[in-house]
Design an enzyme around this catalytic site. Structure first.
Site, PDB file in Angstrom:
ATOM      1  CG  ASP A 137      -2.179   0.873   0.953  1.00 54.21           C
ATOM      2  OD1 ASP A 137      -2.156   1.680   0.003  1.00 54.21           O
ATOM      3  OD2 ASP A 137      -3.167   0.774   1.711  1.00 54.21           O
TER       4      ASP A 137
HETATM    5  C1  BGC Z   1      -5.267   3.063   0.313  1.00 49.36           C
HETATM    6  C2  BGC Z   1      -5.438   1.978  -0.718  1.00 49.36           C
HETATM    7  C3  BGC Z   1      -5.397   2.564  -2.112  1.00 49.36           C
HETATM    8  C4  BGC Z   1      -4.091   3.306  -2.281  1.00 49.36           C
HETATM    9  C5  BGC Z   1      -3.921   3.913  -3.658  1.00 49.36           C
HETATM   10  C6  BGC Z   1      -4.077   3.946   0.012  1.00 49.36           C
HETATM   11  O1  BGC Z   1      -4.077   5.061   0.835  1.00 49.36           O
HETATM   12  O2  BGC Z   1      -5.121   2.470   1.585  1.00 49.36           O
HETATM   13  O3  BGC Z   1      -6.651   1.307  -0.468  1.00 49.36           O
HETATM   14  O4  BGC Z   1      -5.571   1.572  -3.049  1.00 49.36           O
HETATM   15  O5  BGC Z   1      -4.042   4.360  -1.332  1.00 49.36           O
HETATM   16  O6  BGC Z   1      -4.731   5.001  -3.853  1.00 49.36           O
END
Ligand code: BGC
Length: 723
Positions: A264
């Site tokens: 993530d």
């Molecule tokens: C979130 C994810 C997301 C990623 C990309 C993160 O802050 O936890 O769920 O896919 O950002 O935007």
């Protein structure tokens, strides 16, 4: 025929991967592992870090970047990823569906698959071949901000719906240019953090993980999910991104996952800066690479650190090779090297947000709504209703209605919301006005705010309600109270909403509450005093049409809760699948049961269950439990019932939940019609995870329960024996 193996579409993917890998420099390999934020000077990042992937870009810019990549030494295509969550909703004209929690209340895998297919199609035209969805967290504590992104609280149901979504996105072959890769996230236990605090510690045992949090991921991997994203939080002191047991032993070895793992957002950097388990960035990079992460999202320092680590012998290049192999394999499978490299923006113009997709969004909105109360059959509204007061902060709020992960989209531009020139979103007010037509007068006032506790507008709202035949009060939450980094400690109706509801109800006018919200709220007062309650979640751009359609009786509601409503936040967690206790069947100051339970939902007709029968009462390994039940529509209109089957392992070596969902089916019944519904539970689905962390089916007696919700009073029961 190209004489370079990796350029030859006729050669098997594995050969092409190995050929390309053998030609790559260390920098080119590490670059493939980097996914960078495409909104930050992507050309420069591409040049400096040879990045293999960008996120949060789409359209024209992907063409430009692909062109640059094509001209690089090896011409390796870029992979673009985005959060195409309940629709490709960052694209201005895309179709926006109900949020994932809403979709889950349809209990309809076919619908969820269709949502995935449409989202994939719309995204693919804009150059995006990868979405970071589905979210497969098992909902526990409702204070957590991201409850709206889950499929609810049951691991079996999450697995079924998650797999359907994977199928919808990916289709049967990723080489089809209108498929996109799915990403099962956030692996794992992210929804189990303490106190519902986002990205903190999840105090989970491995047994707990294996029983409750990992099964949906295992199912999605079995369904062919191409990628998996690691979670932010730590478990037992270890950040998920550094958890080799999770990433290698379980995911890649035991489940045979051959796709790639992406972290993530800056998970690697955070191990150094926030979680503080790595004293240097370099150490974080090494731990992440050794634990089994393949692509690193938005940690730009990964590039220099990984190169240096390998050169100094501190990181085995085999880790890098393995990661790059997995990434390239999917780039080949997507056809990016051969014909699918560029977006088809022209082709997309007629497809994105087209009427057919909008109809699917309307269907999804209808199926996601759950009727929680309908005293004296107030709903559907009768012909005698001539004056409707539409009241409340969410009656005409585009943002609340569309829900999370839509925030940059054209549907949400503030100017559009303010001057109402943007016609693509049908709010509750719009929907009711359109549906009411000349038949009745619709008056409206906001009354209060979801945040601000001010009550100045309430008197006017009560006035309006008093003059109406029925008051529709649209309350709930908004993005300020919901979503990533938006955990809340209080689940009551916020701002002035409770006072608003009480004032409207005090007028004596029949009161319908419509909830537009991302998560269950504690609404005991409304449950007792409102005449009717419709849970609409964040229903997407056709939400208002669907709400009006249900209120006026054009459609019969069929959604059932996939997540339990609490009486009070202090009951958290109040899921249906609790383990039995003997001192704690209630709190001293409130019940232990939820206000509205998992599986619950009303219809405009009535269903009756009879004659539960088991084909066999004894089950051995490899066999399947077959159960039949007669379901009758005892009312005057056609309706859909979600028949649910739960099991309890009566005596087991470890405590097991009092009931666990094991099968379900949606059935359509005409008035007076009886159908025999057959449900099946394969032997392996009866497994528990024992103290040695093995999934085993233990011999002995099991109880089987079939009915219309998880509440005891809604279930017929019988027993069978497992050998
Ligand atoms: C979130 C994810 C997301 C990623 C990309 C993160 O802050 O936890 O769920 O896919 O950002 O935007």
């Amino acid at each position: 025929m190209p004489d370079v193996v990796y350029k030859d579409p006729q050669r098997p993917v594995e050969e092409r991967v190995e050929d390309l890998l053998s030609r790559m420099t260390l920098e080119e390999k590490v670059g493939q592992m980097c996914q960078l934020d495409g909104r930050q000077e992507p050309e420069r990042q591409l040049r400096e870090k040879q990045a293999g992937s960008f996120l949060h870009v789409m359209g024209q810019i992907t063409q430009r970047l692909q062109h640059l990549a094509e001209g690089s030494r090896l011409g390796i295509p870029l992979l673009f990823g985005i959060d195409a969550i309940h629709g490709h909703a960052f694209w201005p004209t895309a179709t926006v569906f109900p949020t994932q929690l809403g979709l889950s209340c349809s209990w309809n895998p076919d619908l969820v698959e269709e949502v995935g297919r449409i989202t994939a199609k719309e995204a693919s035209y804009t150059g995006v071949r990868w979405t970071f969805w589905p979210m497969l967290g098992t909902a526990r504590d409702l204070r957590w901000g991201r409850i709206d992104e889950t499929f609810g609280e049951d691991p079996y149901l999450i697995g079924v719906l998650g797999s359907a979504l994977v199928q919808g996105y990916q289709g049967d072959d990723l080489a089809d240019p209108h498929t996109i890769m799915a990403c099962a996230k956030h692996y794992a236990g992210y929804s189990g953090t303490q106190g519902g605090r986002d990205a903190s510690e999840a105090d989970l045992t491995k047994r707990h993980m294996l029983s409750l949090f990992l099964p949906p991921f295992r199912d999605a991997v079995a369904a062919g999910c191409a990628t998996v994203m690691t979670a932010y939080q730590s478990i037992d002191g270890v950040p998920c991104t550094a958890n080799r047991w999770l990433l290698w032993e379980v995911l890649k070895e035991e489940w045979g996952f051959d796709g790639f793992v992406v972290t993530d957002w800056n998970n690697v950097g955070r191990m150094h800066t926030e979680q503080k388990v790595c004293a240097t960035m370099e150490d974080a990079v090494r731990r992440a690479a050794e634990a089994g992460n393949d692509m690193i999202m938005t940690t730009p320092e990964f590039f220099e650190s990984a190169v240096k680590l390998v050169q100094s012998g501190k990181l085995d290049v085999a880790h890098v090779d393995e990661a790059v192999r997995r990434i390239l394999r999917l780039k080949f499978k997507l056809g990016l090297f051969d014909r699918n490299r560029y977006a088809d923006l022209e082709g997309g113009a007629d497809v994105i947000g087209c009427t057919e997709h909008r109809q699917a969004a309307l269907k999804a909105a209808y199926q996601s709504m759950v009727l929680l109360k309908n005293q004296d059959n107030l709903l559907p509204l009768g012909d005698d209703v001539r004056r409707i007061a539409v009241i409340g902060p969410n009656a005409d709020d585009v943002e609340a209605q569309l829900g999370d992960w839509v925030s940059w989209s054209g549907q949400l531009r503030k100017s559009d919301v303010a001057d109402r020139s943007h016609e693509s979103v049908v709010t509750v007010l719009d929907g009711i006005r359109r549906r009411a037509g000349d038949r009745c007068r619709v008056a409206t006032v906001k009354g209060c705010d979801v945040r601000d506790p001010g009550t100045a507008g309430i008197a006017e709202a009560a006035e309006l309600a008093r003059a109406a035949d029925v008051a529709v009060v649209v309350v709930g939450d908004g993005l300020a109270l919901n979503g990533e980094r938006h955990d809340r400690a209080n689940l009551d109706l916020s701002g002035g909403q409770r006072q608003l509801l009480q004032a409207v109800r005090a007028t004596g006018t029949p009161t319908v509450v419509v909830l537009i919200n991302g998560k269950p709220l504690s609404i005991p007062w409304a449950a007792r005093h409102a005449h009717a309650i419709l849970e609409a979640w964040n229903p997407g751009l056709e939400g208002g049409t669907a709400i009006a359609g249900i209120l006026f009786g054009d459609r019969n509601p069929s959604g059932k809760l996939t997540i339990s409503f609490p009486h009070h936040v202090g009951q958290q967690p109040v899921t249906y699948n609790q383990v039995p206790g003997w001192h704690a069947d209630h709190y001293v100051d409130m019940p232990a049961e939820p206000l509205f339970a998992f599986g619950y939902g009303l219809s405009y007709t009535r269903f009756a269950y009879a004659h539960l029968r088991l084909d066999e009462r004894e089950l051995a390994a490899g066999e399947t439990l077959r159960v039949q039940v007669d379901v009758k529509n005892n009312g005057e209109r056609e309706g859909i019932e979600v028949v649910q089957l739960y099991v309890n392992d009566v005596y087991s070596s470890v405590t097991t939940p009092v009931k666990e969902l094991k099968a379900f089916q949606r059935v359509d019944l005409k008035p007076g019609e009886v159908k025999t519904v057959r449900l099946e539970v394969p032997y392996e689905r009866l497994a528990l995870v024992n103290q040695d962390l093995e999934a085993v089916v233990e011999p002995g007696e099991f109880e089987v329960m079939v009915g219309s919700s998880s509440r005891d009073q809604d279930l017929l029961k019988d027993t069978f024996v497992v050998h």
